[in-house]
Design an enzyme around this catalytic site. Structure first.
Site: not given
Ligand code: HSE
Ligand code: NDP
Length: 435
Positions: A191, A206
């Site tokens: 990110e 998540k």
């Molecule tokens: N930054 C997240 C990952 C992107 O590395 O999985 C997907 O949600």
């Protein structure tokens, strides 16, 4: 034959995901219309910067900055802007005007999910979010629908692709965390703020969403225990490999039975753990994601695939779009997810897990007995002890694996070991799962 009027689709965001949604909607227009029984007409694309370069073939004529007009004129709104505001306000506006909404925004769902789901239920609209967890992997619909008649007991997943890539590179080539992070950055996996990935925030969001669906329970994000991967060293990785294990950042959502623990509840947690290389999650390499689900009747299930990427995420959004559009054509209100169980989310110190403590002990008679006594005095049962030479040092490298113990008991053991003259250094304390 298509008889229903065209459905008006508003797209909020045209970045990595939004641009691919626009492309697929345009390229597959006829096929999608045939599947739904109505044309899906993309009526506008909301962006911040109207002058920004867009990919070749992008329908730039649909770009707008007028959110109100776009949202209020749509049947279905797709939110792929990210962030909390104005995404939250726009989704509420869409739901309140009777539109179904599709979002990939895990950060928003994990922090304001209850408000959004309640609003959808009140107005009879539906909020779809297959892309919010593990992108292309179908995991929301299996938990929401396919397993709705079963009792899910545990969900354990690698749900952050960039940290899995970093850990995999450290495991495979023994490189440092910093070097692996540089690679992950160059590949565009992290990110913009990499702490969201490496400190476990993304995985925690998540995990909260998965637990909400699996256990019909609201899980406030602040109740998700979270640890990242920044303490993982090449030495820890090498020791795990020597023992037939691998270190993975796991998101775990677990139903805790009353008979064993005194109070029924759920535990939702994210931390790096040792798992056997033979475990299905142990073989998930690179930036891939996988979610391992255990349910009373279905047994063990594994969902595997791409957990990020514009096209992959767009695939999940298009799946939600077809569902939403079919519901429009068929009629009837949206179906809310039930949070009837409303189990308490238990704090980490109530949870029983297994641990491995690695330490340098003074290599003298009686030291092993002293260390064993510290575990016994704190009622932590030892499962195995391995001793390795420490070349060039007057110490022995000990790995002590425990049976299940609480965080509180384990912390007491670590404090006592630190205070003991038998112990030179505690190198690591890491949990074991899947054994
Ligand atoms: N930054 C997240 C990952 C992107 O590395 O999985 C997907 O949600
Ligand atoms: P990007 O940053 O690439 O794109 C964001 C888009 O939203 C841009 O087009 C931007 O406009 C627009 N936007 C942002 N803020 C505003 C605003 N205030 N007003 C109008 N438009 C705005 O994000 P991604 O496509 O990568 O991610 C989108 C969502 O999907 C996020 O919630 C993310 O968590 C989720 N997701 C992403 C995955 C991925 O692999 N990328 C995987 C799974 C989920 P402009 O172009 O003008 O800057």
């Amino acid at each position: 034959m298509i008889e229903y009027r065209p459905l008006r689709i508003a797209l909020l965001g045209a970045g990595s995901v939004g641009a691919q949604v626009a492309r697929l909607l345009t390229e597959n227009k006829a096929e999608l219309a045939a599947r739904v029984g109505a044309e899906l007409e993309l009526v506008g694309i909301l962006v911040r910067d109207t002058a920004a370069a867009r990919p070749a073939g992008f329908p730039s004529e649909l770009i707008t900055t007028d959110a109100d007009a776009l949202i209020l004129g749509a049947d279905i709104v797709i939110e792929v802007m990210g962030g909390i505001e104005p995404a939250r306000t726009y989704i509420l506006q869409a739901l309140n005007s009777g539109s179904d909404v599709i979002t990939a925004n895990k950060a928003l769902l994990a922090t304001h999910g209850t408000e959004l789901f309640d609003t959808a239920e009140q107005v009879g609209a539906q909020l779809y979010f297959e892309a919010a967890v593990a992108a292309a992997i179908p995991i929301i619909r299996p938990l929401r629908e396919s397993l709705a008649g079963d009792k899910v007991t545990r969900v354990m997943g690698i749900v952050n692709g960039s940290t899995n890539y970093i850990l995999d590179r450290m495991d495979t080539d023994g490189i440092s965390l910093d070097a692996a992070m540089v690679e992950a950055t160059n590949l565009g996996y992290l990110e913009a703020d990499p702490t969201l990935d490496v400190e476990g925030y993304d995985a925690a969001q998540k995990a909260a969403i998965l637990a909400y669906l699996a256990f019909h329970t609201e899980v406030p994000i602040e109740k998700v225990h979270r640890e990242g991967i920044t303490q993982i060293t090449p030495e820890l990785m090498a020791a795990a490999k020597r023992d037939g294990n691998v270190i993975k950042l796991l998101a775990i959502a677990e139903r805790i039975d009353a008979d064993k623990y005194g109070e029924e509840g759920v535990s939702v947690r994210v931390y790096p753990t040792l798992i056997p290389r033979t475990h299905p999650l142990g073989s998930v390499r690179g930036a891939f994601n996988a979610v391992f689900v255990e349910a009373e009747s279905a047994g063990q299930l594994m969902f595997y695939g791409a957990g990020a990427g514009g096209t992959q995420t767009a695939s999940a959004i298009l799946g939600d779009l077809v569902s939403a559009a079919k519901r429009h054509v068929a009629g009837g209100p949206g179906l809310a997810d039930s949070v009837h169980a409303n189990l308490p989310v238990l704090p980490i110190d109530r949870i029983y897990t297994r641990y491995q403590i690695t330490l340098e002990a003074n290599d003298q008679p009686g030291v092993l007995a002293t260390i064993a006594n510290i575990f016994a005095a704190n009622e932590v049962s030892i499962e195995f002890v391995e001793q390795y030479p420490s070349p060039g040092r007057n110490t022995a490298n000990l790995e002590v694996g425990t049976h299940e113990a609480t965080e509180a008991a384990l912390s007491a053991v670590v404090r006592a070991l630190e205070a003991s003259s038998a112990v030179d250094t505690i190198t690591s304390v890491i949990r074991l799962e899947g054994i």
